[in-house]
Design a protein around this motif. Sequence first.
Motif, PDB file in Angstrom:
ATOM      1  N   GLY A   1       0.798  -1.217   0.000  1.00 24.64           N
ATOM      2  CA  GLY A   1       0.000   0.000   0.000  1.00 24.64           C
ATOM      3  C   GLY A   1       0.829   1.263   0.000  1.00 24.64           C
ATOM      4  N   LEU A   2       1.922   1.270   0.785  1.00 24.24           N
ATOM      5  CA  LEU A   2       2.772   2.457   0.825  1.00 24.24           C
ATOM      6  C   LEU A   2       3.431   2.704  -0.526  1.00 24.24           C
ATOM      7  CD1 LEU A   2       4.555   2.190   4.304  1.00 24.24           C
ATOM      8  CD2 LEU A   2       2.363   3.249   3.715  1.00 24.24           C
ATOM      9  N   SER A   3       3.872   1.628  -1.185  1.00 23.73           N
ATOM     10  CA  SER A   3       4.572   1.787  -2.470  1.00 23.73           C
ATOM     11  C   SER A   3       3.661   2.381  -3.525  1.00 23.73           C
ATOM     12  CB  SER A   3       5.108   0.432  -2.936  1.00 23.73           C
ATOM     13  OG  SER A   3       6.096  -0.057  -2.068  1.00 23.73           O
ATOM     14  N   ILE A   4       2.440   1.857  -3.657  1.00 21.94           N
ATOM     15  CA  ILE A   4       1.564   2.373  -4.712  1.00 21.94           C
ATOM     16  C   ILE A   4       1.074   3.772  -4.363  1.00 21.94           C
ATOM     17  CG2 ILE A   4      -0.452   1.171  -3.769  1.00 21.94           C
ATOM     18  CD1 ILE A   4       0.294   2.122  -7.458  1.00 21.94           C
ATOM     19  N   ALA A   5       0.819   4.048  -3.083  1.00 22.51           N
ATOM     20  CA  ALA A   5       0.375   5.391  -2.707  1.00 22.51           C
ATOM     21  C   ALA A   5       1.467   6.424  -2.962  1.00 22.51           C
ATOM     22  CB  ALA A   5      -0.043   5.409  -1.239  1.00 22.51           C
ATOM     23  N   ALA A   6       2.720   6.058  -2.681  1.00 22.52           N
ATOM     24  CA  ALA A   6       3.823   6.985  -2.930  1.00 22.52           C
ATOM     25  C   ALA A   6       3.976   7.269  -4.416  1.00 22.52           C
ATOM     26  CB  ALA A   6       5.118   6.418  -2.356  1.00 22.52           C
ATOM     27  N   ARG A   7       3.874   6.234  -5.230  1.00 25.65           N
ATOM     28  CA  ARG A   7       3.971   6.435  -6.690  1.00 25.65           C
ATOM     29  C   ARG A   7       2.850   7.358  -7.187  1.00 25.65           C
ATOM     30  NH1 ARG A   7       8.982   4.495  -8.484  1.00 25.65           N
ATOM     31  NH2 ARG A   7       9.271   2.322  -7.888  1.00 25.65           N
ATOM     32  N   LEU A   8       1.620   7.104  -6.745  1.00 30.10           N
ATOM     33  CA  LEU A   8       0.493   7.911  -7.198  1.00 30.10           C
ATOM     34  C   LEU A   8       0.600   9.351  -6.713  1.00 30.10           C
ATOM     35  CD1 LEU A   8      -2.318   5.248  -6.700  1.00 30.10           C
ATOM     36  CD2 LEU A   8      -1.549   6.195  -8.898  1.00 30.10           C
TER      37      LEU A   8
ATOM     38  N   GLN B   1      19.794  -4.060   1.098  1.00 33.13           N
ATOM     39  CA  GLN B   1      19.989  -3.364  -0.174  1.00 33.13           C
ATOM     40  C   GLN B   1      18.921  -3.701  -1.206  1.00 33.13           C
ATOM     41  OE1 GLN B   1      22.023  -5.684   1.003  1.00 33.13           O
ATOM     42  NE2 GLN B   1      22.682  -7.114  -0.575  1.00 33.13           N
ATOM     43  N   VAL B   2      18.193  -4.777  -0.988  1.00 35.91           N
ATOM     44  CA  VAL B   2      17.140  -5.199  -1.917  1.00 35.91           C
ATOM     45  C   VAL B   2      15.813  -4.526  -1.585  1.00 35.91           C
ATOM     46  CG1 VAL B   2      15.902  -7.208  -2.838  1.00 35.91           C
ATOM     47  CG2 VAL B   2      18.302  -7.423  -2.166  1.00 35.91           C
ATOM     48  N   ASN B   3      15.642  -4.063  -0.345  1.00 30.45           N
ATOM     49  CA  ASN B   3      14.310  -3.844   0.201  1.00 30.45           C
ATOM     50  C   ASN B   3      13.840  -2.397   0.294  1.00 30.45           C
ATOM     51  OD1 ASN B   3      13.528  -6.545   0.684  1.00 30.45           O
ATOM     52  ND2 ASN B   3      14.911  -6.642   2.428  1.00 30.45           N
ATOM     53  N   HIS B   4      14.538  -1.465  -0.315  1.00 32.53           N
ATOM     54  CA  HIS B   4      14.129  -0.064  -0.210  1.00 32.53           C
ATOM     55  C   HIS B   4      12.711   0.163  -0.737  1.00 32.53           C
ATOM     56  CE1 HIS B   4      18.268   0.966   0.728  1.00 32.53           C
ATOM     57  NE2 HIS B   4      18.665   0.359  -0.377  1.00 32.53           N
ATOM     58  N   LEU B   5      11.999   1.091  -0.119  1.00 33.66           N
ATOM     59  CA  LEU B   5      10.739   1.584  -0.654  1.00 33.66           C
ATOM     60  C   LEU B   5      11.024   2.622  -1.743  1.00 33.66           C
ATOM     61  CD1 LEU B   5       8.768   1.999   2.690  1.00 33.66           C
ATOM     62  CD2 LEU B   5       8.220   0.374   0.873  1.00 33.66           C
TER      63      LEU B   5
ATOM     64  N   TYR C   1       8.046   6.989   6.796  1.00 33.48           N
ATOM     65  CA  TYR C   1       7.840   7.073   5.346  1.00 33.48           C
ATOM     66  C   TYR C   1       6.525   7.790   5.032  1.00 33.48           C
ATOM     67  CZ  TYR C   1       7.805   5.438   0.465  1.00 33.48           C
ATOM     68  OH  TYR C   1       7.799   5.350  -0.902  1.00 33.48           O
ATOM     69  N   VAL C   2       5.475   7.434   5.730  1.00 28.15           N
ATOM     70  CA  VAL C   2       4.171   8.061   5.492  1.00 28.15           C
ATOM     71  C   VAL C   2       4.249   9.563   5.741  1.00 28.15           C
ATOM     72  CG1 VAL C   2       1.799   8.230   6.377  1.00 28.15           C
ATOM     73  CG2 VAL C   2       2.812   5.984   5.907  1.00 28.15           C
ATOM     74  N   GLU C   3       4.944   9.940   6.814  1.00 26.87           N
ATOM     75  CA  GLU C   3       5.076  11.362   7.126  1.00 26.87           C
ATOM     76  C   GLU C   3       5.948  12.067   6.092  1.00 26.87           C
ATOM     77  OE1 GLU C   3       4.682  15.010   8.864  1.00 26.87           O
ATOM     78  OE2 GLU C   3       3.550  13.174   9.272  1.00 26.87           O
TER      79      GLU C   3
END
Length: 585
Positions: A189-196, A230-234, A259-261
Amino acid sequence: MLDRTDDSSVAADTWLAQFEEALARADDALLHQLFHPDSYWRDVLALSWNLQTLNGREAILKTLPPLAREMTPSSFAIAPGRAAPRKVMRAGTNAIEAIFNFETKVGRGNGIIRLIPDEDDGNRLKAWTLLTELVELKGFEEQLGVNRPRGNAYSRDFRGPNWLDLRKASAEYADRDPAVLVIGGGQSGLSIAARLKQLNVDTLIVDREKRIGDNWRKRYHALTLHNQVQVNHLPYLHFPPNWPTYIPKDKLANWFETYVEAMELNFWTETEFEGGSYDEKEGRWTVTLRRAGEEKRMHPRHVVLATGVSGIPNVPEIPGLKNFAGKVLHSSRYDDGENWKGKRAIVIGTGNSGHDIAQDLYSSGADVTLFQRSSTLVVSIEPSAQLVYAPYNEGTLEDNDLIAVSMPLKLARRSHALTAEKSKTLDQELLDGLERVGFKLDFGEDNTGWQFKYLTRGGGYYFNVGCSDLIVKGDIALKQFSDLDTFTADGARMKDGETVKADLVVLATGYRRQEELVRKLFGETVEKRVGTIWGFGEAQELRNMYTRTGQPGLWLIAGGLAQCRIGSKHLALQIKAIEEGLLPR
């Protein structure tokens, strides 16, 4: 990996120039000469508005020209600032690999070309694999760098609302509906919300938990990630460089709050999504939320189901378990082994959760018996489990993500099979020990290893961080579930008459298929429209993941942090294209 040579750059430049010429002139004969008979093309939205893979020159030449005539790709060139053209080995094959840029009439893209000699044509270098990936839409670029918001709405208006006032108003949704409602506030959810957010698409995340990050924070006490930092960054915001190689769950949960903030994401906690229906005529959903005990209705145009692969806990029917007098927990509700010090525990299931919980209980002083339901892939956490991430140990994250996207399914399976074979060799002593005590091993379908187990069934493997050694030594007892007769009040009675006494039974039995969650939330009609979720379909892509489903306005995203980081980019571009009228709803 072989060093880069000037010949690699010349070969890649020449191929790209001829490819652009062939497409511009609709020269099918020249195009035919550019592809190896055993070639692959993966298009990620750039020409087909889809995620699709084609195998074989003839299949590519049948599909590529009409798409190119529609999208008019041009300006193919080696990408400056990216990894230079070089000689590599991919899936056991030596090739020249080059990252390139290009444009279409609607967007800009990246790609990777890999060239190998065609022995039947004088060893002429031809395309073995080709990736074309859309990365941005013209006129709708992400609000980053020079495109960042200037803050004019609050920075110079001393009598108007300041930044905090605007943030609070934005997150409250008192006078509007979001364009996109994201269900679930984990990494998906955080990944798609950040992209949008960067595409200026109004997006709200809702999550049932009390605090951002609780979907990790509330997992069992000893949990850390099993793949490396190193693989897991948002997206956009990387973990600090001093973070540990394996991230503890609470550290990751706290980062989600940060991240959300930092990314200014709109997020409602303690909000239950109760269901929704879609209005075909209006192109909108009517959804029901319950927030702080109050019902609220919204009408987003898109709903993104971001609850992950782990949705509804799977609680199988186990003979006599209802007669057991002790405590029964699904692994999703297990917390801390310290509560069971000096007690006897049975853990049913031998995936990562089952092993980790068994080890946590043993380390806390419990007497533990692990029940194996089916054969399990076991791989040591280091180095074996990390071999699949070898490309992420060099170069930039952006290049490595592109390399990961560029591998067609068939070649990825071949590559993972080679890695799995190497892992078996490295872990031979451990595997032999497990077999001696009766542990049933497998190595995935066609011996393709743990990652394809995850991509096809979401589990069935264990990264050994010590539990396998305890099983080999007999410190944790092992039983086969098939030898179980029934549960009684005081434990598990086996078919040979032995009773394994217990105070606690943990069901590490995984989760139900995502289709069941779709049916629960949206009804049977929507479930049928969407069809099978996860695993690979005929298009050689994950089914109904990161792309349009059979239900307009319903999208799905799931996976580990790396998968969500990559998949969210593709999903967000499609939603933005629909919002701007570039794609039909």
